[in-house]
Design a protein around this motif. Structure first.
Motif, PDB file in Angstrom:
ATOM      1  N   VAL A 560       0.764  -1.172   0.125  1.00 46.62           N
ATOM      2  CA  VAL A 560      -0.012  -0.044   0.046  1.00 46.62           C
ATOM      3  C   VAL A 560       1.159   1.215   0.219  1.00 46.62           C
ATOM      4  O   VAL A 560       1.479   1.574   0.935  1.00 46.62           O
ATOM      5  CB  VAL A 560      -0.846   0.038   1.059  1.00 46.62           C
ATOM      6  CG1 VAL A 560      -1.748   1.367   1.312  1.00 46.62           C
ATOM      7  CG2 VAL A 560      -2.089  -1.167   1.067  1.00 46.62           C
ATOM      8  N   GLY A 561       1.156   2.046  -1.032  1.00 45.01           N
ATOM      9  CA  GLY A 561       1.831   2.916  -1.318  1.00 45.01           C
ATOM     10  C   GLY A 561       1.315   4.448  -1.454  1.00 45.01           C
ATOM     11  O   GLY A 561       2.018   5.295  -1.688  1.00 45.01           O
ATOM     12  N   GLU A 562       0.077   4.533  -1.115  1.00 49.55           N
ATOM     13  CA  GLU A 562      -0.659   5.847  -1.285  1.00 49.55           C
ATOM     14  C   GLU A 562      -0.362   6.544  -0.294  1.00 49.55           C
ATOM     15  O   GLU A 562      -0.442   6.396   0.862  1.00 49.55           O
ATOM     16  CB  GLU A 562      -2.085   5.450  -1.529  1.00 49.55           C
ATOM     17  CG  GLU A 562      -2.517   4.943  -2.812  1.00 49.55           C
ATOM     18  CD  GLU A 562      -2.652   6.261  -4.129  1.00 49.55           C
ATOM     19  OE1 GLU A 562      -2.593   7.494  -3.605  1.00 49.55           O
ATOM     20  OE2 GLU A 562      -2.498   5.760  -4.926  1.00 49.55           O
ATOM     21  N   THR A 563       0.120   8.048  -0.372  1.00 50.20           N
ATOM     22  CA  THR A 563       0.432   8.791   0.569  1.00 50.20           C
ATOM     23  C   THR A 563      -0.314  10.377   0.558  1.00 50.20           C
ATOM     24  O   THR A 563      -0.315  11.215   1.212  1.00 50.20           O
ATOM     25  CB  THR A 563       1.904   9.054   0.594  1.00 50.20           C
ATOM     26  OG1 THR A 563       2.239   9.666  -0.333  1.00 50.20           O
ATOM     27  CG2 THR A 563       2.410   7.972   1.127  1.00 50.20           C
ATOM     28  N   MET A 564      -0.955  10.276  -0.898  1.00 51.90           N
ATOM     29  CA  MET A 564      -1.640  11.846  -1.123  1.00 51.90           C
ATOM     30  C   MET A 564      -2.682  12.089  -0.464  1.00 51.90           C
ATOM     31  O   MET A 564      -2.966  13.166   0.293  1.00 51.90           O
ATOM     32  CB  MET A 564      -1.888  11.697  -2.679  1.00 51.90           C
ATOM     33  CG  MET A 564      -2.338  12.979  -3.024  1.00 51.90           C
ATOM     34  SD  MET A 564      -2.551  13.443  -4.824  1.00 51.90           S
ATOM     35  CE  MET A 564      -0.848  13.295  -5.321  1.00 51.90           C
ATOM     36  N   ILE A 565      -3.749  11.017  -0.390  1.00 53.27           N
ATOM     37  CA  ILE A 565      -4.938  11.400   0.616  1.00 53.27           C
ATOM     38  C   ILE A 565      -5.216  10.348   1.586  1.00 53.27           C
ATOM     39  O   ILE A 565      -4.863  10.762   3.035  1.00 53.27           O
ATOM     40  CB  ILE A 565      -6.219  11.395  -0.348  1.00 53.27           C
ATOM     41  CG1 ILE A 565      -6.046  12.396  -1.655  1.00 53.27           C
ATOM     42  CG2 ILE A 565      -7.608  11.879   0.453  1.00 53.27           C
ATOM     43  CD1 ILE A 565      -7.176  12.224  -2.753  1.00 53.27           C
TER      44      ILE A 565
END
Length: 654
Positions: A560-565
């Motif tokens: 899980v690499g999402e960091t924007m939201i």
């Protein structure tokens, strides 16, 4: 006080003319004289009716209001008279005459109201008088310029009219109707001419009677020249080019040439009528420039751009196994009959084609990445879980979501492998040129009957969403190996930015009904898989439990690499889909996209929850520089309905 000052100056030896000039240079303004006389300036201004710039602007605002209304009704009177002359039906003539009488009365009232506002008896302070001279100077120029605009609009009107007349198939009534429906084009120019002329009439008190006569003479001359030119060119076109299909182009060209030549001559001739011939208004230039750039940008972004056509035309078919495909016209279900071996599905997601010239290189990279992944895996079916296109204006320099659809469909047709897809939140953005209905119709036109490989249903269930379908994967003996459900996870709730929708109850009920029908048909529970774009809330729940080390969640691969939201960008609205799937015991796995840097695969409550690897080179800042998340997911369904998953990283393909 002035007399005493004059006598004192004369006593110094200056003659009468010199003394008068000296007095006028020092005491030419009301404020200076009042100081000399020992008077209170404010009291003097109040008693004598002097005003400042703010008061002047209020007066001029009233003048503009009544002048605009009067110009509107006067232009309307011209239209009504023209309509009354050509109307043949008494039923329409009577209301037209009534409205004409009302317009005449309203114009007279506006004229009378405006006539009461005059500067002739108003004492103005120097700053206000300078403002008034500026107004007068400006509208002397605008009044003449409005006649040039009138020529352009009349040329357009004449071109439209002659273009219609040249079509011999039109009846007299049709031609009359066309003329009447377009008469508002020259009427707009007439309105502007009348408005500016009325402004100038009220401002004439600031100029000398001689200049007033010269302005009137020049304006009348310009109006006569413009009118005569329009009439002469129109008559010549009617006489010599009436039957030509390009007659209207002559009028457009003649109008443009006249405006250009007359504008150049006007700049030279009006020097004697104005204080400053050319006044550069920087704020206005910037405002109009920005409006022009914005209008041009929106127009360009709405255009169909097919910059990738040479590449797509050069794409060759990928070698793959051919399986018979059938379509049920009543249910909208496609059936693929697999052989006894493994059946391979390549899961692509978030391709994000911009469809503009600016995005064309990244679009090429996205399509080429898809081709390399397909060529590497040679799947039997390709499923795209949403966001195939990205019509996001400045972000992609495109609002067109139709051209990229055609491009990808053409690309896949050349590849030759059957494919299906679910909608994502960007595929039919509200700002995009193609609506949901238009995009659905476009996909139908590109579907299996014409392309031979797009499995888009011509018949869809009457439930929420843009496309909900089932694809049956059957064994050679007719038994069902796997049922693939493609559900629309929808886009936005409309209650805020990035407030994502969910899979609705009627979609869940349809899915449950199909599972039960398959069970009744087969006499046992049929294995199935679910594909959609936006992850369910259970993806977030499973990931949080995995992070806590809870053993009921099994990890297979990915990150899980999402960091924007948020790490998991799911809808905040609950959906019954997961709990329904658990209860039915049919669905083995669920697949989604949406989060471009997420590609984790977990098992939770007996169901495999898996992200696809995204293709995106465009949507997220800097994502074209990152490769770790880019690729695809290969689903291998065995003959016993079991399956395996593996990630195919684009960077691993030589």
């Amino acid at each position: 006080a002035l007399q005493r000052e004059y006598d004192a100056v004369r006593a110094t030896g200056q003659n009468e003319l010199q003394s008068m000039g000296s007095i006028m240079s020092r005491y030419g303004a009301v404020e200076d004289v009042s100081v000399l006389a020992g008077l209170n300036t404010k009291q003097l201004c109040a008693s004598e009716g002097a005003t400042d710039e703010k008061a002047l602007r209020r007066v001029f605002l009233k003048i503009r209001l009544w002048s605009i209304l009067a110009a509107f009704f006067l232009a309307d009177i011209v239209i009504l008279i023209a309509q009354a002359c050509f109307l043949r039906s008494g039923a329409y003539l009577v209301p037209c005459l009534i409205y004409l009488a009302v317009a005449v009365g309203a114009a007279l009232i506006c004229r009378r109201k405006g006539a009461g506002l005059s500067y002739d008896r108003v004492l103005l302070l120097p700053s206000a008088r300078e403002r008034l001279r500026l107004y007068s100077d400006r509208y002397r120029k605008r009044t003449v310029n409005s006649f040039l605009l009138m020529v352009g609009l009349c040329s357009v009107f004449a071109a439209i009219t002659i273009s219609g007349i040249s079509k011999t198939t039109m009846s007299g009534d049709e031609m009359l109707s066309m003329v009447m429906s377009n008469i508002y084009i020259p009427a707009a120019g007439l309105f502007i001419c009348i408005k500016n002329t009325l402004y100038l009439h009220f401002l004439n008190s600031t100029v000398s009677p001689k200049l007033r006569r010269e302005v009137r003479k020049y304006t009348v001359r310009c109006a006569l020249i413009c009118g005569a030119y329009i009439a002469a060119v129109t008559a010549a076109v009617l006489a010599f080019l009436r039957k030509s299909s390009n007659a209207y182009l002559v009028l457009y060209f003649a109008g443009a040439v006249f405006i250009l030549v007359f504008a150049v001559l006007n700049l030279d001739k009006r020097k004697r009528l104005v204080t400053r011939n050319i006044r550069i208004n920087k704020p206005r230039i910037v405002a109009f420039g920005m409006a022009a750039v914005l209008t041009l940008s929106v127009t360009v972004m709405q255009r169909d751009v097919y910059a990738l056509t040479p590449y797509i035309m050069g794409v060759s078919e990928v070698e793959h196994k051919t399986h018979p495909v059938s379509y049920d016209e009543d249910t909208g279900v496609y059936t693929i009959t697999a052989d006894s071996g493994d059946f391979r599905i390549l899961h692509l997601t978030d391709i994000h084609l911009g469809g503009s010239l600016v995005s064309s290189y990244k679009d090429y990279k996205a399509l080429h990445a898809c081709y390399k992944l397909i060529e590497e895996t040679k799947p039997d079916l390709v499923i795209v879980t949403g966001d195939m296109v990205f019509p996001m204006g400045i972000m992609s320099m495109s609002l067109n979501n139709q051209a990229p659809v055609i491009q990808f469909a053409s690309f896949m047709r050349n590849v030759g492998i059957p494919w299906a897809f679910t909608y994502g939140n960007h595929d039919t953005e509200s700002m995009a040129t193609g609506t949901r209905e238009e995009i659905c119709a476009l996909y139908r036109s590109l579907s299996y009957k014409s392309s031979g490989n797009l499995l888009y249903p011509y018949v869809q269930p009457d439930i929420y969403g843009r496309s909900n379908q089932m694809i049956r994967i059957e064994n050679p003996d007719g038994s069902i190996r796997q049922a693939l459900f493609l559900l629309d996870s929808n886009d936005y709730t409309g209650e805020g930015i990035n407030k994502y929708d969910c899979i609705h109850d009627d979609q869940v009920d349809w899915y449950a009904e199909q599972v039960r029908l398959l069970r009744d048909e087969a006499g046992e529970t049929v294995p199935s898989m679910l594909f959609f774009h936006i992850p369910l809330q259970e993806y977030r729940t499973a990931y949080e439990l995995y992070e806590q080390g809870i053993s009921e969640v099994k990890y297979f691969f990915g990150v899980v690499g999402e960091t924007m939201i948020n790490p998991i960008c799911c809808s905040e609205l609950p959906s019954r889909l997961f709990e329904t799937a658990v209860g039915l015991g049919s669905t083995q796995a669920m697949f989604c996209g949406h989060d471009h840097y997420n590609n984790i695969s977990l098992e939770y409550e007996g169901i495999r929850l898996s992200y696809g690897m995204s293709i995106d080179y465009l949507a997220m800042p800097g994502i074209d520089k990152s490769d770790a998340q880019r690729g695809a997911e290969l689903i291998t369904i065995h003959g016993d309905s079991g399956f395996d998953l593996c990630q195919i990283r684009l960077s691993d393909i030589t």
